[in-house]
Design a protein around this motif. Sequence first.
Motif, PDB file in Angstrom:
ATOM      1  N   THR A  61       0.745  -1.208  -0.047  1.00 55.25           N
ATOM      2  CA  THR A  61      -0.051   0.229  -0.390  1.00 55.25           C
ATOM      3  C   THR A  61       0.818   1.055   0.045  1.00 55.25           C
ATOM      4  O   THR A  61       2.148   1.274   0.734  1.00 55.25           O
ATOM      5  CB  THR A  61      -0.676   0.038   1.474  1.00 55.25           C
ATOM      6  N   VAL A  62       0.419   2.533  -0.697  1.00 55.20           N
ATOM      7  CA  VAL A  62       0.979   3.528  -0.824  1.00 55.20           C
ATOM      8  C   VAL A  62       0.443   4.543  -0.234  1.00 55.20           C
ATOM      9  O   VAL A  62      -2.025   4.689  -0.196  1.00 55.20           O
ATOM     10  CB  VAL A  62       1.213   4.073  -2.155  1.00 55.20           C
ATOM     11  N   THR A  63      -0.070   5.127   0.951  1.00 57.08           N
ATOM     12  CA  THR A  63      -1.223   6.288   1.653  1.00 57.08           C
ATOM     13  C   THR A  63       0.058   7.613   1.737  1.00 57.08           C
ATOM     14  O   THR A  63       1.130   8.408   1.317  1.00 57.08           O
ATOM     15  CB  THR A  63      -0.935   6.147   3.151  1.00 57.08           C
ATOM     16  N   GLN A  64      -0.421   8.785   0.980  1.00 58.01           N
ATOM     17  CA  GLN A  64      -0.843   9.778   0.742  1.00 58.01           C
ATOM     18  C   GLN A  64      -1.602  11.119   1.872  1.00 58.01           C
ATOM     19  O   GLN A  64      -3.548  10.392   1.731  1.00 58.01           O
ATOM     20  CB  GLN A  64      -0.953   9.888  -0.590  1.00 58.01           C
ATOM     21  N   LYS A  65      -1.706  11.687   2.334  1.00 63.47           N
ATOM     22  CA  LYS A  65      -2.238  12.218   3.421  1.00 63.47           C
ATOM     23  C   LYS A  65      -2.936  13.900   1.841  1.00 63.47           C
ATOM     24  O   LYS A  65      -1.854  14.227   1.576  1.00 63.47           O
ATOM     25  CB  LYS A  65      -1.705  13.240   4.040  1.00 63.47           C
ATOM     26  N   ILE A  66      -3.829  14.360   2.646  1.00 65.13           N
ATOM     27  CA  ILE A  66      -4.962  15.160   1.502  1.00 65.13           C
ATOM     28  C   ILE A  66      -5.051  16.427   2.578  1.00 65.13           C
ATOM     29  O   ILE A  66      -6.298  15.395   3.379  1.00 65.13           O
ATOM     30  CB  ILE A  66      -6.122  14.192   0.934  1.00 65.13           C
ATOM     31  N   THR A  67      -5.580  17.305   2.352  1.00 66.37           N
ATOM     32  CA  THR A  67      -6.071  18.411   2.961  1.00 66.37           C
ATOM     33  C   THR A  67      -6.129  19.100   2.519  1.00 66.37           C
ATOM     34  O   THR A  67      -6.094  19.500   0.645  1.00 66.37           O
ATOM     35  CB  THR A  67      -4.807  18.726   3.598  1.00 66.37           C
ATOM     36  N   GLY A  68      -6.867  20.262   2.979  1.00 70.07           N
ATOM     37  CA  GLY A  68      -7.714  21.720   2.164  1.00 70.07           C
ATOM     38  C   GLY A  68      -8.653  20.685   1.203  1.00 70.07           C
ATOM     39  O   GLY A  68      -9.233  19.892   1.192  1.00 70.07           O
ATOM     40  N   GLY A  69      -7.882  22.017   0.228  1.00 69.88           N
ATOM     41  CA  GLY A  69      -9.034  21.739  -1.114  1.00 69.88           C
ATOM     42  C   GLY A  69     -10.595  22.393  -1.613  1.00 69.88           C
ATOM     43  O   GLY A  69      -9.999  23.567  -0.593  1.00 69.88           O
ATOM     44  N   VAL A  70     -10.597  22.639  -2.703  1.00 72.47           N
ATOM     45  CA  VAL A  70     -11.857  23.942  -3.023  1.00 72.47           C
ATOM     46  C   VAL A  70     -13.203  23.479  -2.904  1.00 72.47           C
ATOM     47  O   VAL A  70     -13.339  21.965  -3.514  1.00 72.47           O
ATOM     48  CB  VAL A  70     -11.546  24.637  -4.013  1.00 72.47           C
ATOM     49  N   ASP A  71     -13.940  23.608  -2.125  1.00 68.49           N
ATOM     50  CA  ASP A  71     -15.006  23.377  -2.141  1.00 68.49           C
ATOM     51  C   ASP A  71     -15.928  23.439  -3.781  1.00 68.49           C
ATOM     52  O   ASP A  71     -16.196  23.804  -4.407  1.00 68.49           O
ATOM     53  CB  ASP A  71     -16.590  24.260  -1.334  1.00 68.49           C
ATOM     54  N   LYS A  72     -16.145  22.005  -3.564  1.00 69.09           N
ATOM     55  CA  LYS A  72     -17.432  21.528  -5.175  1.00 69.09           C
ATOM     56  C   LYS A  72     -16.126  20.982  -6.157  1.00 69.09           C
ATOM     57  O   LYS A  72     -17.046  20.847  -7.639  1.00 69.09           O
ATOM     58  CB  LYS A  72     -18.637  22.975  -5.284  1.00 69.09           C
ATOM     59  N   CYS A  73     -14.758  21.294  -5.817  1.00 65.35           N
ATOM     60  CA  CYS A  73     -14.024  20.773  -7.211  1.00 65.35           C
ATOM     61  C   CYS A  73     -14.081  19.183  -6.602  1.00 65.35           C
ATOM     62  O   CYS A  73     -14.333  18.818  -5.245  1.00 65.35           O
ATOM     63  CB  CYS A  73     -12.845  20.945  -6.217  1.00 65.35           C
ATOM     64  N   VAL A  74     -13.577  18.214  -7.600  1.00 59.71           N
ATOM     65  CA  VAL A  74     -13.378  16.819  -7.825  1.00 59.71           C
ATOM     66  C   VAL A  74     -11.493  16.764  -8.034  1.00 59.71           C
ATOM     67  O   VAL A  74     -11.430  16.980  -8.789  1.00 59.71           O
ATOM     68  CB  VAL A  74     -14.491  16.086  -8.633  1.00 59.71           C
ATOM     69  N   TYR A  75     -11.196  16.061  -7.396  1.00 54.75           N
ATOM     70  CA  TYR A  75      -9.962  15.783  -7.308  1.00 54.75           C
ATOM     71  C   TYR A  75      -9.412  13.891  -7.931  1.00 54.75           C
ATOM     72  O   TYR A  75      -9.807  14.255  -8.218  1.00 54.75           O
ATOM     73  CB  TYR A  75      -9.036  15.886  -6.543  1.00 54.75           C
ATOM     74  N   ARG A  76      -9.132  14.102  -9.102  1.00 52.12           N
ATOM     75  CA  ARG A  76      -7.840  13.066  -9.472  1.00 52.12           C
ATOM     76  C   ARG A  76      -6.588  13.123  -8.769  1.00 52.12           C
ATOM     77  O   ARG A  76      -5.907  13.491  -9.368  1.00 52.12           O
ATOM     78  CB  ARG A  76      -7.786  12.962 -11.149  1.00 52.12           C
ATOM     79  N   LEU A  77      -6.461  12.097  -8.112  1.00 53.70           N
ATOM     80  CA  LEU A  77      -5.013  11.314  -7.801  1.00 53.70           C
ATOM     81  C   LEU A  77      -4.563  10.124  -7.608  1.00 53.70           C
ATOM     82  O   LEU A  77      -5.197   9.593  -8.301  1.00 53.70           O
ATOM     83  CB  LEU A  77      -5.428  10.810  -5.866  1.00 53.70           C
ATOM     84  N   GLN A  78      -3.252  10.288  -8.497  1.00 57.39           N
ATOM     85  CA  GLN A  78      -2.287   9.417  -9.037  1.00 57.39           C
ATOM     86  C   GLN A  78      -0.918   9.566  -8.058  1.00 57.39           C
ATOM     87  O   GLN A  78      -0.763  10.168  -7.818  1.00 57.39           O
ATOM     88  CB  GLN A  78      -2.275   9.669 -10.244  1.00 57.39           C
TER      89      GLN A  78
END
Length: 78
Positions: A61-78
């Motif tokens: 497994t690979v773990t990445q912490k995600i924080t913040g962001g902009v409301d209503k945005c959809v992000y693709r994590l790779q």
Amino acid sequence: MASKFSDKYTTETEPFVFDFSPVLASGETISTADASVSLVSGVDPTPSGILSGTETISGSTVTQKITGGVDKCVYRLQ
């Protein structure tokens, strides 16, 4: 290999875990990881700003912490 994660509030910091066990051969290991972010929808001038710290590798497994962001945005994590 695609995974869909649950929604995250912009005020949260959450670990996102990618499990590579289905695509690793027996005895194969992960030695490096490089997380990246792109924007699927919405407006965020710096989508990579949601990455918090560096990736952590543990077994398959690979773990990445995600924080913040902009409301209503959809992000693709790779």
